[in-house]
Design a protein around this motif. Structure first.
Motif, PDB file in Angstrom:
ATOM      1  N   ALA A  34       1.160  -1.349  -0.060  1.00  0.00           N
ATOM      2  CA  ALA A  34      -0.419  -0.039   0.047  1.00  0.00           C
ATOM      3  C   ALA A  34       0.923   1.035  -0.125  1.00  0.00           C
ATOM      4  O   ALA A  34       0.013   2.227  -0.666  1.00  0.00           O
ATOM      5  CB  ALA A  34      -1.091   0.228   1.042  1.00  0.00           C
ATOM      6  N   THR A  37       2.482   1.262  -3.413  1.00  0.00           N
ATOM      7  CA  THR A  37       1.821   1.141  -4.394  1.00  0.00           C
ATOM      8  C   THR A  37       0.445   2.926  -4.277  1.00  0.00           C
ATOM      9  O   THR A  37       1.332   3.504  -2.950  1.00  0.00           O
ATOM     10  CB  THR A  37       0.339   0.562  -4.989  1.00  0.00           C
ATOM     11  OG1 THR A  37      -0.131   0.312  -4.155  1.00  0.00           O
ATOM     12  CG2 THR A  37       1.444  -0.831  -5.506  1.00  0.00           C
ATOM     13  N   GLN A  39      -2.016   2.926  -2.081  1.00  0.00           N
ATOM     14  CA  GLN A  39      -3.377   3.324  -1.371  1.00  0.00           C
ATOM     15  C   GLN A  39      -3.190   4.029  -0.178  1.00  0.00           C
ATOM     16  O   GLN A  39      -4.579   4.182   0.306  1.00  0.00           O
ATOM     17  CB  GLN A  39      -3.474   1.858  -1.237  1.00  0.00           C
ATOM     18  CG  GLN A  39      -3.757   0.332  -2.166  1.00  0.00           C
ATOM     19  CD  GLN A  39      -3.045  -0.592  -1.704  1.00  0.00           C
ATOM     20  OE1 GLN A  39      -3.660  -0.458  -0.965  1.00  0.00           O
ATOM     21  NE2 GLN A  39      -2.719  -1.044  -2.834  1.00  0.00           N
ATOM     22  N   TRP A  64      -6.175   4.245   4.587  1.00  0.00           N
ATOM     23  CA  TRP A  64      -5.518   2.991   3.786  1.00  0.00           C
ATOM     24  C   TRP A  64      -6.903   2.398   2.715  1.00  0.00           C
ATOM     25  O   TRP A  64      -8.270   2.461   3.113  1.00  0.00           O
ATOM     26  CB  TRP A  64      -5.093   1.646   4.437  1.00  0.00           C
ATOM     27  CG  TRP A  64      -4.851   1.134   3.749  1.00  0.00           C
ATOM     28  CD1 TRP A  64      -4.169   0.642   2.525  1.00  0.00           C
ATOM     29  CD2 TRP A  64      -3.683  -0.390   3.841  1.00  0.00           C
ATOM     30  NE1 TRP A  64      -3.813  -0.401   2.017  1.00  0.00           N
ATOM     31  CE2 TRP A  64      -3.883  -1.000   2.763  1.00  0.00           C
ATOM     32  CE3 TRP A  64      -3.885  -0.468   5.390  1.00  0.00           C
ATOM     33  CZ2 TRP A  64      -3.554  -2.424   3.624  1.00  0.00           C
ATOM     34  CZ3 TRP A  64      -3.058  -1.733   5.862  1.00  0.00           C
ATOM     35  CH2 TRP A  64      -3.329  -3.094   4.805  1.00  0.00           C
ATOM     36  N   GLU A  65      -6.702   2.826   1.360  1.00  0.00           N
ATOM     37  CA  GLU A  65      -7.776   2.572   0.498  1.00  0.00           C
ATOM     38  C   GLU A  65      -7.281   1.317   0.206  1.00  0.00           C
ATOM     39  O   GLU A  65      -7.234   0.790  -0.631  1.00  0.00           O
ATOM     40  CB  GLU A  65      -7.807   3.409  -0.862  1.00  0.00           C
ATOM     41  CG  GLU A  65      -9.023   3.298  -1.521  1.00  0.00           C
ATOM     42  CD  GLU A  65      -9.409   4.552  -2.571  1.00  0.00           C
ATOM     43  OE1 GLU A  65      -8.772   5.614  -2.404  1.00  0.00           O
ATOM     44  OE2 GLU A  65     -10.602   4.380  -3.597  1.00  0.00           O
ATOM     45  N   HIS A  66      -8.164  -0.044   1.182  1.00  0.00           N
ATOM     46  CA  HIS A  66      -7.659  -1.252   0.842  1.00  0.00           C
ATOM     47  C   HIS A  66      -8.727  -1.891  -0.560  1.00  0.00           C
ATOM     48  O   HIS A  66      -9.914  -1.523  -0.551  1.00  0.00           O
ATOM     49  CB  HIS A  66      -7.766  -2.028   1.939  1.00  0.00           C
ATOM     50  CG  HIS A  66      -7.719  -3.444   1.937  1.00  0.00           C
ATOM     51  ND1 HIS A  66      -7.801  -4.551   1.347  1.00  0.00           N
ATOM     52  CD2 HIS A  66      -6.507  -3.746   3.034  1.00  0.00           C
ATOM     53  CE1 HIS A  66      -7.248  -5.836   1.451  1.00  0.00           C
ATOM     54  NE2 HIS A  66      -6.148  -5.136   2.661  1.00  0.00           N
ATOM     55  N   PRO A  67      -7.670  -2.676  -1.214  1.00  0.00           N
ATOM     56  CA  PRO A  67      -8.057  -3.386  -2.883  1.00  0.00           C
ATOM     57  C   PRO A  67      -9.733  -4.089  -2.536  1.00  0.00           C
ATOM     58  O   PRO A  67     -10.808  -3.961  -2.794  1.00  0.00           O
ATOM     59  CB  PRO A  67      -7.477  -4.049  -2.611  1.00  0.00           C
ATOM     60  CG  PRO A  67      -5.647  -4.156  -1.775  1.00  0.00           C
ATOM     61  CD  PRO A  67      -6.056  -3.014  -1.400  1.00  0.00           C
TER      62      PRO A  67
END
Ligand code: C2E
Ligand code: MG
Ligand code: MG
Ligand code: MG
Length: 292
Positions: A34, A37, A39, A64-67
């Motif tokens: 994260a 990249t 995130q 945190w923009e977690h997938p």
């Protein structure tokens, strides 16, 4: 959630521990990805001048923009990042992004705003932290007086001498120091004399029931008064209602932060908030009010 698994799996204690350990390892690896990249995002929440209603400062709050899990709040990963040491890299990334974003905000005309970044005790104790801050300022072009660092009071409990010396280095750069979550850290008031702070943030646990609870009201009034005698500014966090805001204004609190004004939001929304805030001030301006 592995946490829940760990709780229910009492019959196979080691299995539960394995699961928990695996969860942590996976989360740590995911967090590393994260950070590398994009995130990791920074959300922003305004701090409002209690007298004028203007936005004076903006707190940067990591997300945190977690997938797969969606947007995760800091409570779900900052403690782990502190344990693994990833907070060093994570914190530096947040600091850089916050400085860049606020420079962009200044460029769109909101020059009076500073940005306030949370710094964990682990970051503060790491040698070279002041250099990290200086780099972020130089790379972004942000003036040091527009950067505030929020530090919890317990940060000075261990390694007091080293931490205070770092805080003084930071003051030397021209940035301001804020004591976050004031009143919750179990630290002695004598630390307050050593802590080179410019501002105190009253923890939101005192604000929540400040209207009904006599102790919370007394503590809040007392902290505001003490801060002013120490020549420090005071912020109240967790301002959720008009009654909260009215109480705090009446007792001379300088800045207000909370859901009453806005939840933390992405940078694009922050710009919209600033436009609306300015418009509101123009609409409600009395003839003698000061020009922005
Ligand atoms: P904090 O620094 O005390 O930040 C204030 C927290 O209160 C934020 O939670 C914010 O969303 C929340 N809040 C603001 N107004 C209100 C309100 O009116 N009512 C309620 N109930 N809550 C309100 P968030 O964003 O979940 O952050 C939690 C904590 O995580 C922060 O507490 C801070 O200690 C830590 N944190 C956040 N970002 C960072 C970071 O970049 N680095 C480090 N080291 N810690 C961070
Ligand atoms: Mg904070
Ligand atoms: Mg706080
Ligand atoms: Mg807090």
């Amino acid at each position: 959630h592995a946490k829940e698994l760990g709780r229910n799996n009492y019959q196979w204690f080691s299995t539960a521990l394995d699961t928990r350990a695996h969860y942590r390892i996976r989360l740590r690896n995911e967090l590393q990805e994260a950070i590398e990249t994009s995130q990791i995002q920074v959300f922003y929440q305004p701090l409002i001048d209690a007298r004028t209603g203007q936005t004076r400062s903006i707190e940067a709050l990591v997300r945190w923009e977690h997938p797969t899990k969606g947007i995760m709040p800091p409570g779900d990963f900052v403690p782990l990042a502190e344990e693994t040491g990833q907070i060093i890299e994570l914190g530096a990334a947040v600091l850089k992004q916050a400085c860049r974003d606020i420079v962009a905000l200044h460029a769109s005309g909101y020059k009076e705003c500073s940005v306030s970044v949370n710094v964990s005790p682990t970051q503060l104790r790491k040698a070279g932290f002041a250099d990290t801050v200086r780099d972020a300022l130089v790379q972004s072009g942000l003036a040091p007086e527009n950067l505030e660092l929020e530090i919890v009071e317990s940060a000075v409990l261990y390694d007091a001498d080293q931490v205070i010396s770092t805080l003084n280095d930071l003051k030397g750069l021209g940035v301001r120091i804020v004591i976050d979550d004031f009143g919750t850290g179990f630290s002695s008031l004598s630390y307050l004399k050593l802590f080179p702070a410019d501002k105190i943030k009253i923890d939101r646990s005192f604000i929540k029931d400040v209207i009904r609870d006599r102790s919370d009201a007394a503590i809040t009034q007392g902290v505001i008064s003490m801060a002013h005698h120490l020549r420090l500014d005071v912020v109240a966090e967790g301002v959720e209602t008009d009654a909260h805001a009215a109480f705090l204004r009446r007792h001379g609190c300088d800045l207000l932060q909370g859901f009453l004004f806005s939840r933390p939001m992405p940078f694009t929304q922050l710009k919209e908030f600033m436009v609306a805030n300015q418009q509101h001030l123009r609409d409600t301006k009395t003839p003698n009010a000061e020009e922005a």
